[in-house]
Design an enzyme around this catalytic site. Sequence first.
Site, PDB file in Angstrom:
ATOM      1  N   SER A  18       0.800  -1.233   0.000  1.00  0.00           N
ATOM      2  CA  SER A  18       0.000   0.000   0.000  1.00  0.00           C
ATOM      3  C   SER A  18       0.828   1.276   0.000  1.00  0.00           C
ATOM      4  O   SER A  18       0.366   2.294  -0.491  1.00  0.00           O
ATOM      5  CB  SER A  18      -0.945  -0.002   1.199  1.00  0.00           C
ATOM      6  N   HIS A  45      -5.125  -3.049  -3.009  1.00  0.00           N
ATOM      7  CA  HIS A  45      -4.640  -2.125  -4.047  1.00  0.00           C
ATOM      8  C   HIS A  45      -4.355  -2.830  -5.375  1.00  0.00           C
ATOM      9  O   HIS A  45      -3.796  -2.224  -6.284  1.00  0.00           O
ATOM     10  CB  HIS A  45      -3.388  -1.392  -3.553  1.00  0.00           C
ATOM     11  N   LYS A  73     -11.361   0.832  -2.451  1.00  0.00           N
ATOM     12  CA  LYS A  73     -10.360   1.505  -3.300  1.00  0.00           C
ATOM     13  C   LYS A  73     -10.941   1.601  -4.725  1.00  0.00           C
ATOM     14  O   LYS A  73     -11.825   2.384  -4.944  1.00  0.00           O
ATOM     15  CB  LYS A  73      -9.023   0.777  -3.262  1.00  0.00           C
TER      16      LYS A  73
END
Length: 397
Positions: free
Chosen positions: A179, A207, A238
């Site tokens: 991250s 991610h 995300k």
Amino acid sequence: MDKWSWMEEELERLGQESLFRRMTVFDSEQTRIVTAEGGKQHMFSSNSYLDMCSDPFVKEYACRMLEKYGAGTGGSRLTTGTAHLHVQLEKAVAAFKKREAALVFNTGYMANVGIISALAQKGDIIYSDELNHASIIDGCRLSGADVAVYRHSDMLDLERKIRENPGRRGIIVSDGVFSMDGDIADLPGLTDLADKYGLLSMIDEAHATGVIGETGRGTEEYYGMEGKTDVLMGTFSKAVGSEGGFVCGSSVLIRYLLNKARSFIFSTALSPASVAASIAGLSRIEEQPVRVKRLQDNVRYFCRALQKRGIRAKSGTAVIPVIIGDEKTAAEIMEELKSSGYYVSAIRYPTVARGSARLRISLMSSHTKEDLDGLADVLADCMKRRNLQTGNGGVKE
Ligand SMILES: Cc1ncc(COP(=O)(O)O)c(C=O)c1O
């Protein structure tokens, strides 16, 4: 004795070390241009990598489901909180990740804490990459298992540590995309070791989902090894543009976690609007792989733009760290960029190691070349004035 004084002293210390944090308050949706504290800013630190937070289809579906199912769920998943929508999302994410089944948690943080503490107990061992996200670290601590932290993405060190603990039940866990560094885990190496030593393999796709692999399916797709990881955890917060965490895997894994993961069991179910936004966001990613491609093109273009200006930058994901080192300098550059209209978060200890403070730049599929060149110019200027990373990184103009 003043019972608050120790807090004041700790806050004072954080301030002196440039580690005091405060929130920026935004006055608009998360798009490439936002309004923050009265001014317009080019957003370069949002995790809404594919612009799903502000997608009209996602918002419309969330509104419609809010009308139908109401504002809250009124109970935990195992009591009254499971709506048809939750089941629909679990089927959708399992299909997206090509797995038998899935379970939705309220946040990615809660997913990691719940999954890891359910899969490992006292007497077991967890092998954890040294740069894993805080939620993995907290899950390891909560489990009561022994934790062997291996050097970042170092499969030789990982195997050495496994060999020091022969025959023990355990898990190897890693971020899929790290991250704060944006690099991709060595998943082939990790799963080979897990299979060789009879351990469970687990990756965190927070991610990676929507970002890597040709159609944004994440780390397994990136390596062309779908179905190889035992426990695939991820977030809807995300690239999917909503909120919530998930785990995908075999049906036995999901039935086990449904019965054992305490952060799943003892919390009110995710609200209908959030679940609906995740369903719509996922379907958008499947229907519009061009967004993933645009994001990946932006990453390539921007890394090159920085390198041309003498800034070391390398990433195959939406997270592009520019390492500054000193905490105070990183915070100053963040403020300077903000005053030029570019919002970039400075990340400091304890999120990253002391002395490795950085600007964590993250890209969106909607960023234009002008946006990318604009930030690269302003950042290069800030860094040159401080004699940081000058030279053109070996890139021919
Ligand atoms: C790698 C990683 N895992 C888990 C999380 C937690 O996810 P969430 O924000 O949905 O709680 C985050 C981000 O915050 C993350 O970066």
